[in-house]
Design an enzyme around this catalytic site. Structure first.
Site, PDB file in Angstrom:
ATOM      1  N   ASP A 209       0.839  -1.192   0.000  1.00 46.93           N
ATOM      2  CA  ASP A 209       0.000   0.000   0.000  1.00 46.93           C
ATOM      3  C   ASP A 209       0.879   1.250   0.000  1.00 46.93           C
ATOM      4  O   ASP A 209       1.906   1.297   0.688  1.00 46.93           O
ATOM      5  CB  ASP A 209      -0.878  -0.014   1.269  1.00 46.93           C
ATOM      6  CG  ASP A 209      -1.735   1.235   1.405  1.00 46.93           C
ATOM      7  OD1 ASP A 209      -2.611   1.429   0.558  1.00 46.93           O
ATOM      8  OD2 ASP A 209      -1.500   2.016   2.352  1.00 46.93           O
ATOM      9  N   GLU A 235       1.769  -0.607  -5.140  1.00 42.76           N
ATOM     10  CA  GLU A 235       0.773   0.367  -5.587  1.00 42.76           C
ATOM     11  C   GLU A 235       1.458   1.721  -5.770  1.00 42.76           C
ATOM     12  O   GLU A 235       1.825   2.386  -4.796  1.00 42.76           O
ATOM     13  CB  GLU A 235      -0.349   0.491  -4.546  1.00 42.76           C
ATOM     14  CG  GLU A 235      -1.486   1.347  -5.043  1.00 42.76           C
ATOM     15  CD  GLU A 235      -1.891   2.445  -4.100  1.00 42.76           C
ATOM     16  OE1 GLU A 235      -2.927   3.070  -4.340  1.00 42.76           O
ATOM     17  OE2 GLU A 235      -1.159   2.706  -3.118  1.00 42.76           O
TER      18      GLU A 235
END
Ligand code: LM2
Ligand code: CA
Length: 485
Positions: A209, A235
């Site tokens: 993340d 990400e």
């Protein structure tokens, strides 16, 4: 090499030499590679989905929402404010997590955890997390203390303001989330311990993340400390205006390629579709082996995505084109209906998210009420396209054809797809090297291998041409194993 493989290789060689198609009507589906993001779905329900929908449909992996202890609250995004590394959350207990990974593995589905390692909470007042751990903004007793966090000193309140500044993006606070000093070996060790724990609990890999907010050099030693073969998907939201590029993170593993959907949306809204570079070189895209592609995710469905579950057939069209493509590894997104961007999934009396599961039937998106699961992964059209992709395997994507607003292409010797994003019905003739006959449309009918139900719609193939008759807004797709006999 086994005798069977040698025999198959010989047949292929003969087919190539004689110039006839390699079409084998008994072609076995390729190994599953499609993923599904089951947003804010509790572990017990994920296990259920692995057994009843994902495994049988041929999905290969599932991406979870974050598993660690988080701040109290009803919003979905409490998941992204870690309080400790305990695997205890509104989505389930440690025991439920371990049971899920085992059941998914038995169903042939890998589990990928969402790892929130850039930051802890964004709270200014001290609090108590879901599992009872106390904390304040830069103090997480027994885990992190003030010196483990960045104090970037580059902006008034240490929040990121200017995304053109690499230093701000990576060392200041993202929406006030206490930013870990990920260059510190003490912090790295604690992150590695958490990720190793998730791997010991049975996950096959992790989504990183907010990877953009950590220097790739900080992540390298963390990833290097994980077992060989751990899948890592970073990400990194692409922006042409910013200095930090997704390409910086491909040394760690795969990355989510945000440009993929951005390229597709204008083509669908203008009904002018064009072939991508068929050699796999796409501008503003990471190398094809590193790309994980998607139509939407939990952030983009609340933001930049033009198409979401609400768009029904048009959303199916976008997903079908992605699943039919030969670039990247696709991930389908499946969440819940919402009108308030912050609204969490429905909870029971104890605050735990309700373990809703999906049947196999189609979902009428016009009747979904807030909080109801969209079950996109179980829509027959999507499951049918997952089967289509496994039959297409590594067959080449052939140049597309168009007629009016319709567009389509074949995967050599295996499968063909056609879409009509226009407002009028359209006919499209797609060259295919499939045997003559009628083929069931897996978008209307769902998976066909071993299916006993009637075929809802079919397409005629004769003399190497598939003749699609497309209603306005329709998608149709046929493959070697969808012949109606
Ligand atoms: C991500 N990837 O980089 C996640 O995909 C995204 O969903 C996360 O944002 C973000 N990074 C941080 O992990 C979400 C959500 C935000 C939410 C944060 C933190 O989109 O709205 O921010 O999680 O929970 C919320 C409030 C925000 C507040 C912040 C801190 O919306 O106004 O900032 O919490 O309390 C003061
Ligand atoms: Ca950071």
């Amino acid at each position: 090499m086994t005798g069977g493989r040698a025999g198959a290789a010989l047949l292929v060689a003969v087919a190539l030499l004689t110039g006839c198609s390699a079409a084998d009507p008994q072609a076995e589906p390729a190994d599953p590679d499609v993923g599904v993001q089951l947003f804010q779905l509790p572990w017990t329900a994920v296990a259920e989905e692995c057994e009843t929908t994902l495994g049988p449909a041929g999905y290969g992996w599932v991406l979870l929402s974050p598993a660690q202890e988080h701040i109290a609250g009803d919003q979905w995004w409490t998941s992204y404010q870690p309080v400790s590394h305990l695997v205890e959350s509104r989505l389930g207990t440690r025991e439920e997590f371990a049971d899920m990974t085992a059941r998914c593995a038995a169903a042939g589905v890998d589990v990928i955890a969402d790892a929130v390692i850039n930051h802890m909470t964004g709270q200014t007042a001290p609090g108590v997390g879901w599992a009872g751990s106390t904390y304040s903004h830069k103090d997480y007793p027994g885990l992190y203390e003030e010196s483990d966090f960045h104090a970037c000193g580059l902006t008034a309140d240490d929040d990121i303001v200017d995304y053109t500044s690499r230093d701000q993006v990576q060392t200041c606070e993202l929406v006030n989330l206490a930013d870990l000093d990920t260059a510190s070996s003490r912090v790295q060790q604690r992150i590695v311990a958490h990720l190793t724990d998730l791997l010991d609990l049975g996950v096959a890999g992790i989504r990183i993340d907010a990877a953009k907010h950590m220097a790739a050099a900080d992540l390298e030693p963390i990833v290097a400390a994980l077992p060989e073969g751990t899948r890592v998907i970073s990400e990194v939201i692409r922006s042409a205006r910013e200095p930090i590029a997704p390409e910086e993170y491909t040394g760690l593993g795969e990355v989510f390629e945000f440009q993929y959907a951005r390229d597709l949306f204008p083509q669908l809204s203008s009904a002018i579709l064009a072939d991508p570079d068929l050699d796999g070189q796409r501008p503003m895209h990471v190398a094809e082996g590193a790309a994980v592609v998607f139509i939407d995710n939990h952030d983009t469905e609340r933001g930049e995505a033009d198409l979401t579950y609400r768009d029904g057939a048009r959303y199916v069209m976008a997903n079908a084109l992605m699943l039919a493509d030969d670039y990247g590894t696709p991930i389908v997104y499946s969440g819940y209906a919402f009108s308030d961007r912050d609204a969490g999934a429905p909870t029971d009396g104890t605050g735990r998210v309700t373990a809703d599961t999906c049947g196999a039937g189609p979902v009428d998106v016009t009747t979904l009420t807030d909080g109801q699961r969209t079950c996109v992964h179980a829509w027959p059209a999507l499951a049918g396209m997952v089967e289509w992709r496994r039959i297409a395997g590594d067959a080449a994507r052939l140049p597309g054809v168009d007629a009016g607003d319709a567009y389509g292409f074949a995967r050599e010797g295996r499968a063909a797809i056609a879409v009509n994003p226009g407002r009028e019905p359209a006919a499209l003739a797609v060259p295919v090297d499939l045997p003559d006959g009628r083929y069931c449309d897996v978008v209307a009918s769902g998976p066909r291998i071993g299916a006993t139900g009637d075929c809802a719609a079919s397409v005629e193939v004769s003399g190497g041409i598939a003749r699609f008759e497309l209603a306005a807004g329709a998608t149709q797709a046929i493959h070697l194993r969808s012949a109606t006999g």
